[in-house]
Motif scaffolding. Structure first.
Motif, PDB file in Angstrom:
ATOM      1  N   ASP A  64       0.815  -1.217   0.000  1.00 38.20           N
ATOM      2  CA  ASP A  64       0.000   0.000   0.000  1.00 38.20           C
ATOM      3  C   ASP A  64       0.847   1.264   0.000  1.00 38.20           C
ATOM      4  N   GLU A  65       1.987   1.219   0.672  1.00 40.38           N
ATOM      5  CA  GLU A  65       2.814   2.420   0.836  1.00 40.38           C
ATOM      6  C   GLU A  65       4.094   2.411   0.003  1.00 40.38           C
ATOM      7  N   ALA A  66       4.334   1.379  -0.818  1.00 41.15           N
ATOM      8  CA  ALA A  66       5.548   1.335  -1.642  1.00 41.15           C
ATOM      9  C   ALA A  66       5.549   2.525  -2.594  1.00 41.15           C
ATOM     10  N   ASP A  67       6.597   3.323  -2.536  1.00 36.77           N
ATOM     11  CA  ASP A  67       6.707   4.500  -3.386  1.00 36.77           C
ATOM     12  C   ASP A  67       6.965   4.060  -4.825  1.00 36.77           C
ATOM     13  N   PHE A  68       6.116   4.523  -5.732  1.00 37.80           N
ATOM     14  CA  PHE A  68       6.236   4.098  -7.130  1.00 37.80           C
ATOM     15  C   PHE A  68       7.611   4.416  -7.710  1.00 37.80           C
ATOM     16  N   VAL A  69       8.136   5.578  -7.430  1.00 37.04           N
ATOM     17  CA  VAL A  69       9.421   5.994  -8.012  1.00 37.04           C
ATOM     18  C   VAL A  69      10.593   5.397  -7.243  1.00 37.04           C
ATOM     19  N   ASN A  70      10.656   5.653  -5.939  1.00 41.09           N
ATOM     20  CA  ASN A  70      11.814   5.250  -5.150  1.00 41.09           C
ATOM     21  C   ASN A  70      11.900   3.750  -4.895  1.00 41.09           C
ATOM     22  N   ASP A  71      10.771   3.091  -4.663  1.00 45.41           N
ATOM     23  CA  ASP A  71      10.791   1.660  -4.343  1.00 45.41           C
ATOM     24  C   ASP A  71      10.632   0.769  -5.567  1.00 45.41           C
ATOM     25  N   LEU A  72       9.865   1.233  -6.559  1.00 47.53           N
ATOM     26  CA  LEU A  72       9.538   0.374  -7.696  1.00 47.53           C
ATOM     27  C   LEU A  72      10.166   0.825  -9.013  1.00 47.53           C
ATOM     28  N   GLY A  73      10.839   1.968  -9.002  1.00 43.12           N
ATOM     29  CA  GLY A  73      11.532   2.436 -10.203  1.00 43.12           C
ATOM     30  C   GLY A  73      10.622   2.896 -11.329  1.00 43.12           C
ATOM     31  N   VAL A  74       9.443   3.400 -10.986  1.00 39.19           N
ATOM     32  CA  VAL A  74       8.487   3.859 -11.994  1.00 39.19           C
ATOM     33  C   VAL A  74       8.962   5.194 -12.571  1.00 39.19           C
ATOM     34  N   ASP A  75       8.987   5.274 -13.898  1.00 36.73           N
ATOM     35  CA  ASP A  75       9.319   6.550 -14.544  1.00 36.73           C
ATOM     36  C   ASP A  75       8.024   7.234 -14.988  1.00 36.73           C
ATOM     37  N   TYR A  95      -5.590   4.631  -4.706  1.00 34.48           N
ATOM     38  CA  TYR A  95      -6.896   4.161  -4.241  1.00 34.48           C
ATOM     39  C   TYR A  95      -7.728   5.327  -3.697  1.00 34.48           C
ATOM     40  N   ASP A  96      -7.107   6.155  -2.841  1.00 30.51           N
ATOM     41  CA  ASP A  96      -7.841   7.271  -2.240  1.00 30.51           C
ATOM     42  C   ASP A  96      -8.331   8.258  -3.298  1.00 30.51           C
ATOM     43  N   LEU A  97      -7.490   8.534  -4.299  1.00 26.92           N
ATOM     44  CA  LEU A  97      -7.884   9.444  -5.374  1.00 26.92           C
ATOM     45  C   LEU A  97      -9.051   8.872  -6.173  1.00 26.92           C
ATOM     46  N   LEU A  98      -8.949   7.610  -6.548  1.00 30.33           N
ATOM     47  CA  LEU A  98     -10.029   6.976  -7.303  1.00 30.33           C
ATOM     48  C   LEU A  98     -11.311   6.932  -6.496  1.00 30.33           C
ATOM     49  N   ASP A  99     -11.188   6.615  -5.210  1.00 34.81           N
ATOM     50  CA  ASP A  99     -12.360   6.567  -4.339  1.00 34.81           C
ATOM     51  C   ASP A  99     -13.045   7.923  -4.279  1.00 34.81           C
ATOM     52  N   ALA A 100     -12.260   8.986  -4.149  1.00 36.50           N
ATOM     53  CA  ALA A 100     -12.828  10.340  -4.118  1.00 36.50           C
ATOM     54  C   ALA A 100     -13.514  10.680  -5.447  1.00 36.50           C
ATOM     55  N   LYS A 101     -12.877  10.317  -6.561  1.00 37.39           N
ATOM     56  CA  LYS A 101     -13.455  10.590  -7.873  1.00 37.39           C
ATOM     57  C   LYS A 101     -14.768   9.829  -8.066  1.00 37.39           C
ATOM     58  N   SER A 150      -2.109  17.364 -12.325  1.00 36.62           N
ATOM     59  CA  SER A 150      -1.753  17.661 -10.931  1.00 36.62           C
ATOM     60  C   SER A 150      -2.087  16.470 -10.029  1.00 36.62           C
ATOM     61  N   GLU A 151      -3.174  15.768 -10.334  1.00 42.56           N
ATOM     62  CA  GLU A 151      -3.544  14.578  -9.557  1.00 42.56           C
ATOM     63  C   GLU A 151      -2.544  13.456  -9.784  1.00 42.56           C
ATOM     64  N   LEU A 152      -2.090  13.329 -11.004  1.00 44.79           N
ATOM     65  CA  LEU A 152      -1.105  12.302 -11.341  1.00 44.79           C
ATOM     66  C   LEU A 152       0.145  12.459 -10.481  1.00 44.79           C
ATOM     67  N   LYS A 153       0.560  13.697 -10.260  1.00 41.92           N
ATOM     68  CA  LYS A 153       1.766  13.954  -9.466  1.00 41.92           C
ATOM     69  C   LYS A 153       1.575  13.583  -8.001  1.00 41.92           C
ATOM     70  N   GLU A 154       0.346  13.594  -7.533  1.00 43.82           N
ATOM     71  CA  GLU A 154       0.057  13.255  -6.136  1.00 43.82           C
ATOM     72  C   GLU A 154       0.057  11.751  -5.887  1.00 43.82           C
ATOM     73  N   VAL A 155      -0.116  10.967  -6.929  1.00 46.13           N
ATOM     74  CA  VAL A 155      -0.221   9.521  -6.776  1.00 46.13           C
ATOM     75  C   VAL A 155       1.181   8.918  -6.736  1.00 46.13           C
ATOM     76  N   THR A 156       1.683   8.737  -5.524  1.00 48.81           N
ATOM     77  CA  THR A 156       3.041   8.226  -5.348  1.00 48.81           C
ATOM     78  C   THR A 156       3.078   6.803  -4.822  1.00 48.81           C
ATOM     79  N   CYS A 157       1.917   6.269  -4.448  1.00 49.68           N
ATOM     80  CA  CYS A 157       1.842   4.892  -3.952  1.00 49.68           C
ATOM     81  C   CYS A 157       0.435   4.355  -4.195  1.00 49.68           C
ATOM     82  N   LEU A 158       0.266   3.069  -3.988  1.00 50.03           N
ATOM     83  CA  LEU A 158      -1.024   2.429  -4.245  1.00 50.03           C
ATOM     84  C   LEU A 158      -2.128   3.035  -3.379  1.00 50.03           C
ATOM     85  N   ARG A 159      -1.847   3.304  -2.116  1.00 49.62           N
ATOM     86  CA  ARG A 159      -2.863   3.860  -1.217  1.00 49.62           C
ATOM     87  C   ARG A 159      -3.357   5.212  -1.732  1.00 49.62           C
ATOM     88  N   LYS A 160      -2.440   6.049  -2.228  1.00 52.75           N
ATOM     89  CA  LYS A 160      -2.848   7.356  -2.752  1.00 52.75           C
ATOM     90  C   LYS A 160      -3.646   7.200  -4.043  1.00 52.75           C
TER      91      LYS A 160
END
Length: 87
Positions: free
Chosen positions: A32-43, A77-83, A65-75
């Motif tokens: 849930d908290e794995a950072d897409f960039v730092n932990d998983l190497g997402v570009d 999920y929270d963004l999609l849930d709000a939408k 701007s929302e894309l930049k906020e999504v740094t992990c799975l939990r974020k």
């Protein structure tokens, strides 16, 4: 009975499977908290691909701007849930 073509229902484990598939990582790595960039190497291209898949799957539109906020799975999920709740 009529069939509906409603977007997928948001569920954390299903979201995990979808994102892990797009990123080509094991679901176990995608905590849930794995950072897409730092932990998983997402570009940025991979991140964009994830967002496009999620937009199609859940029938939402995500802004840059929302894309930049999504740094992990939990974020994500929270963004999609709000939408989805606002829709």
């Amino acid at each position: 009975m009529s069939e509906t073509t409603a977007p997928a229902v948001l569920e954390l484990e299903n979201l995990r499977r979808t994102v892990a598939d797009v990123l080509d990582v094991e679901e176990a790595e995608l905590t849930d908290e794995a950072d897409f960039v730092n932990d998983l190497g997402v570009d940025s291209l991979m991140a964009l691909e994830v967002m496009v898949v999620l937009e199609k799957k859940y029938g939402v539109k995500l802004g840059e701007s929302e894309l930049k906020e999504v740094t992990c799975l939990r974020k994500a999920y929270d963004l999609l849930d709000a939408k989805l709740t606002a829709a």
